[in-house]
Design a protein around this motif. Sequence first.
Motif, PDB file in Angstrom:
ATOM      1  N   ALA A  76       0.837  -1.206   0.000  1.00 53.27           N
ATOM      2  CA  ALA A  76       0.000   0.000   0.000  1.00 53.27           C
ATOM      3  C   ALA A  76       0.867   1.251   0.000  1.00 53.27           C
ATOM      4  O   ALA A  76       0.505   2.255  -0.618  1.00 53.27           O
ATOM      5  CB  ALA A  76      -0.939  -0.003   1.205  1.00 53.27           C
ATOM      6  N   PHE A  77       2.031   1.199   0.685  1.00 50.70           N
ATOM      7  CA  PHE A  77       2.961   2.338   0.659  1.00 50.70           C
ATOM      8  C   PHE A  77       3.261   2.724  -0.778  1.00 50.70           C
ATOM      9  O   PHE A  77       3.126   3.871  -1.181  1.00 50.70           O
ATOM     10  CB  PHE A  77       4.306   1.996   1.309  1.00 50.70           C
ATOM     11  CG  PHE A  77       4.302   1.821   2.792  1.00 50.70           C
ATOM     12  CD1 PHE A  77       3.230   2.182   3.580  1.00 50.70           C
ATOM     13  CD2 PHE A  77       5.415   1.288   3.415  1.00 50.70           C
ATOM     14  CE1 PHE A  77       3.254   2.022   4.939  1.00 50.70           C
ATOM     15  CE2 PHE A  77       5.444   1.120   4.777  1.00 50.70           C
ATOM     16  CZ  PHE A  77       4.370   1.480   5.542  1.00 50.70           C
ATOM     17  N   SER A  78       3.694   1.739  -1.551  1.00 56.86           N
ATOM     18  CA  SER A  78       4.131   2.044  -2.912  1.00 56.86           C
ATOM     19  C   SER A  78       2.978   2.487  -3.799  1.00 56.86           C
ATOM     20  O   SER A  78       3.158   3.333  -4.675  1.00 56.86           O
ATOM     21  CB  SER A  78       4.846   0.832  -3.517  1.00 56.86           C
ATOM     22  OG  SER A  78       3.978  -0.279  -3.556  1.00 56.86           O
ATOM     23  N   ASN A  79       1.790   1.957  -3.582  1.00 54.22           N
ATOM     24  CA  ASN A  79       0.633   2.324  -4.406  1.00 54.22           C
ATOM     25  C   ASN A  79       0.072   3.694  -4.062  1.00 54.22           C
ATOM     26  O   ASN A  79      -0.540   4.343  -4.901  1.00 54.22           O
ATOM     27  CB  ASN A  79      -0.472   1.284  -4.268  1.00 54.22           C
ATOM     28  CG  ASN A  79      -0.098  -0.052  -4.868  1.00 54.22           C
ATOM     29  OD1 ASN A  79       0.783  -0.136  -5.723  1.00 54.22           O
ATOM     30  ND2 ASN A  79      -0.744  -1.095  -4.412  1.00 54.22           N
ATOM     31  N   LYS A  82       1.779   8.802  -3.984  1.00 60.12           N
ATOM     32  CA  LYS A  82       1.452  10.066  -4.651  1.00 60.12           C
ATOM     33  C   LYS A  82       0.472  10.908  -3.850  1.00 60.12           C
ATOM     34  O   LYS A  82       0.439  12.119  -3.983  1.00 60.12           O
ATOM     35  CB  LYS A  82       0.876   9.788  -6.045  1.00 60.12           C
ATOM     36  CG  LYS A  82       1.875   9.162  -6.974  1.00 60.12           C
ATOM     37  CD  LYS A  82       1.249   8.804  -8.272  1.00 60.12           C
ATOM     38  CE  LYS A  82       2.257   8.011  -9.101  1.00 60.12           C
ATOM     39  NZ  LYS A  82       1.634   7.250 -10.127  1.00 60.12           N
ATOM     40  N   GLU A  83      -0.331  10.276  -3.023  1.00 58.90           N
ATOM     41  CA  GLU A  83      -1.336  11.019  -2.263  1.00 58.90           C
ATOM     42  C   GLU A  83      -1.035  11.104  -0.769  1.00 58.90           C
ATOM     43  O   GLU A  83      -1.859  11.565   0.012  1.00 58.90           O
ATOM     44  CB  GLU A  83      -2.708  10.389  -2.482  1.00 58.90           C
ATOM     45  CG  GLU A  83      -2.746   8.921  -2.135  1.00 58.90           C
ATOM     46  CD  GLU A  83      -3.905   8.205  -2.793  1.00 58.90           C
ATOM     47  OE1 GLU A  83      -4.569   7.449  -2.081  1.00 58.90           O
ATOM     48  OE2 GLU A  83      -4.132   8.413  -3.976  1.00 58.90           O
ATOM     49  N   ALA A  84       0.136  10.673  -0.363  1.00 62.40           N
ATOM     50  CA  ALA A  84       0.511  10.699   1.052  1.00 62.40           C
ATOM     51  C   ALA A  84       0.660  12.146   1.534  1.00 62.40           C
ATOM     52  O   ALA A  84       1.165  13.002   0.825  1.00 62.40           O
ATOM     53  CB  ALA A  84       1.815   9.947   1.259  1.00 62.40           C
ATOM     54  N   GLN A  85       0.210  12.384   2.770  1.00 61.58           N
ATOM     55  CA  GLN A  85       0.300  13.711   3.379  1.00 61.58           C
ATOM     56  C   GLN A  85       1.105  13.614   4.678  1.00 61.58           C
ATOM     57  O   GLN A  85       0.905  12.705   5.472  1.00 61.58           O
ATOM     58  CB  GLN A  85      -1.096  14.266   3.683  1.00 61.58           C
ATOM     59  CG  GLN A  85      -1.922  14.555   2.447  1.00 61.58           C
ATOM     60  CD  GLN A  85      -1.293  15.647   1.597  1.00 61.58           C
ATOM     61  OE1 GLN A  85      -0.960  16.715   2.094  1.00 61.58           O
ATOM     62  NE2 GLN A  85      -1.132  15.363   0.312  1.00 61.58           N
ATOM     63  N   THR A  95       3.106  12.459  11.499  1.00 68.69           N
ATOM     64  CA  THR A  95       2.056  11.559  11.047  1.00 68.69           C
ATOM     65  C   THR A  95       1.995  11.632   9.534  1.00 68.69           C
ATOM     66  O   THR A  95       1.965  12.718   8.961  1.00 68.69           O
ATOM     67  CB  THR A  95       0.685  11.954  11.641  1.00 68.69           C
ATOM     68  OG1 THR A  95       0.777  11.946  13.062  1.00 68.69           O
ATOM     69  CG2 THR A  95      -0.406  11.005  11.198  1.00 68.69           C
ATOM     70  N   VAL A  96       1.995  10.470   8.898  1.00 66.89           N
ATOM     71  CA  VAL A  96       1.832  10.371   7.451  1.00 66.89           C
ATOM     72  C   VAL A  96       0.542   9.613   7.209  1.00 66.89           C
ATOM     73  O   VAL A  96       0.326   8.548   7.788  1.00 66.89           O
ATOM     74  CB  VAL A  96       3.022   9.633   6.796  1.00 66.89           C
ATOM     75  CG1 VAL A  96       2.784   9.439   5.309  1.00 66.89           C
ATOM     76  CG2 VAL A  96       4.311  10.378   7.037  1.00 66.89           C
ATOM     77  N   THR A  97      -0.326  10.173   6.369  1.00 61.85           N
ATOM     78  CA  THR A  97      -1.600   9.517   6.093  1.00 61.85           C
ATOM     79  C   THR A  97      -1.800   9.351   4.590  1.00 61.85           C
ATOM     80  O   THR A  97      -1.375  10.190   3.801  1.00 61.85           O
ATOM     81  CB  THR A  97      -2.783  10.328   6.660  1.00 61.85           C
ATOM     82  OG1 THR A  97      -2.728  11.647   6.149  1.00 61.85           O
ATOM     83  CG2 THR A  97      -2.753  10.366   8.167  1.00 61.85           C
ATOM     84  N   LYS A 137       6.333  14.314   2.495  1.00 62.66           N
ATOM     85  CA  LYS A 137       6.843  15.666   2.741  1.00 62.66           C
ATOM     86  C   LYS A 137       6.764  16.505   1.462  1.00 62.66           C
ATOM     87  O   LYS A 137       6.350  17.665   1.485  1.00 62.66           O
ATOM     88  CB  LYS A 137       8.273  15.624   3.248  1.00 62.66           C
ATOM     89  CG  LYS A 137       8.405  15.163   4.689  1.00 62.66           C
ATOM     90  CD  LYS A 137       9.872  15.132   5.097  1.00 62.66           C
ATOM     91  CE  LYS A 137      10.050  14.643   6.513  1.00 62.66           C
ATOM     92  NZ  LYS A 137      11.477  14.581   6.903  1.00 62.66           N
ATOM     93  N   LYS A 138       7.165  15.895   0.343  1.00 64.39           N
ATOM     94  CA  LYS A 138       7.116  16.611  -0.948  1.00 64.39           C
ATOM     95  C   LYS A 138       5.679  16.942  -1.324  1.00 64.39           C
ATOM     96  O   LYS A 138       5.394  18.037  -1.805  1.00 64.39           O
ATOM     97  CB  LYS A 138       7.758  15.758  -2.047  1.00 64.39           C
ATOM     98  CG  LYS A 138       9.244  15.623  -1.912  1.00 64.39           C
ATOM     99  CD  LYS A 138       9.798  14.717  -3.006  1.00 64.39           C
ATOM    100  CE  LYS A 138      11.261  14.419  -2.791  1.00 64.39           C
ATOM    101  NZ  LYS A 138      11.762  13.450  -3.765  1.00 64.39           N
ATOM    102  N   ASN A 139       4.760  15.987  -1.126  1.00 63.76           N
ATOM    103  CA  ASN A 139       3.347  16.211  -1.465  1.00 63.76           C
ATOM    104  C   ASN A 139       2.741  17.333  -0.638  1.00 63.76           C
ATOM    105  O   ASN A 139       1.909  18.099  -1.112  1.00 63.76           O
ATOM    106  CB  ASN A 139       2.524  14.929  -1.256  1.00 63.76           C
ATOM    107  CG  ASN A 139       2.911  13.815  -2.206  1.00 63.76           C
ATOM    108  OD1 ASN A 139       3.622  14.028  -3.181  1.00 63.76           O
ATOM    109  ND2 ASN A 139       2.454  12.624  -1.910  1.00 63.76           N
ATOM    110  N   THR A 140       3.116  17.410   0.615  1.00 66.88           N
ATOM    111  CA  THR A 140       2.551  18.405   1.518  1.00 66.88           C
ATOM    112  C   THR A 140       3.042  19.808   1.172  1.00 66.88           C
ATOM    113  O   THR A 140       2.309  20.781   1.308  1.00 66.88           O
ATOM    114  CB  THR A 140       2.912  18.057   2.981  1.00 66.88           C
ATOM    115  OG1 THR A 140       2.451  16.735   3.235  1.00 66.88           O
ATOM    116  CG2 THR A 140       2.238  18.993   3.941  1.00 66.88           C
TER     117      THR A 140
END
Length: 142
Positions: A76-79, A82-85, A95-97, A137-140
Amino acid sequence: MELDFLVSFLQERWFIIVGAIVVLFLVVRILKTVVKWVIVLAVLAGLFFYGASYKDQLLDIGAAVSTEAKNQAVKAFSNEMKEAQYKQNSDGTFTVTTKSLKLDGNPSSNEVKVTFMNQTFTMKMDEAVNALIEQAKKNTKL
């Protein structure tokens, strides 16, 4: 922990215990000698050893389920990278969600608490976990 094992054993193997009680009742009613007590002790010992091996089976199954849950979480991490916050908490933790998992950790620790499919477990900070955190971190920042 021992009480959980006993409750689980009783729920899943109640028919063995009922059978043993019936055998013990028949032996006590029919036999009137010392042989009766030898048979009673043998049945009780058999139940004890059967229950002990059942506990080992539960531990093996629990370890397999835990390993599989961790493997699914890594997938699930790898999938979902792109949307991790990423969120920096006031106490210094982070916290990463994503849509299906949550990581809670401390930057100074080498472990994170992972919540996946309503199950929480601890994982070591490996390459996959670090990659998810960095991507979050990059996504946020976007």
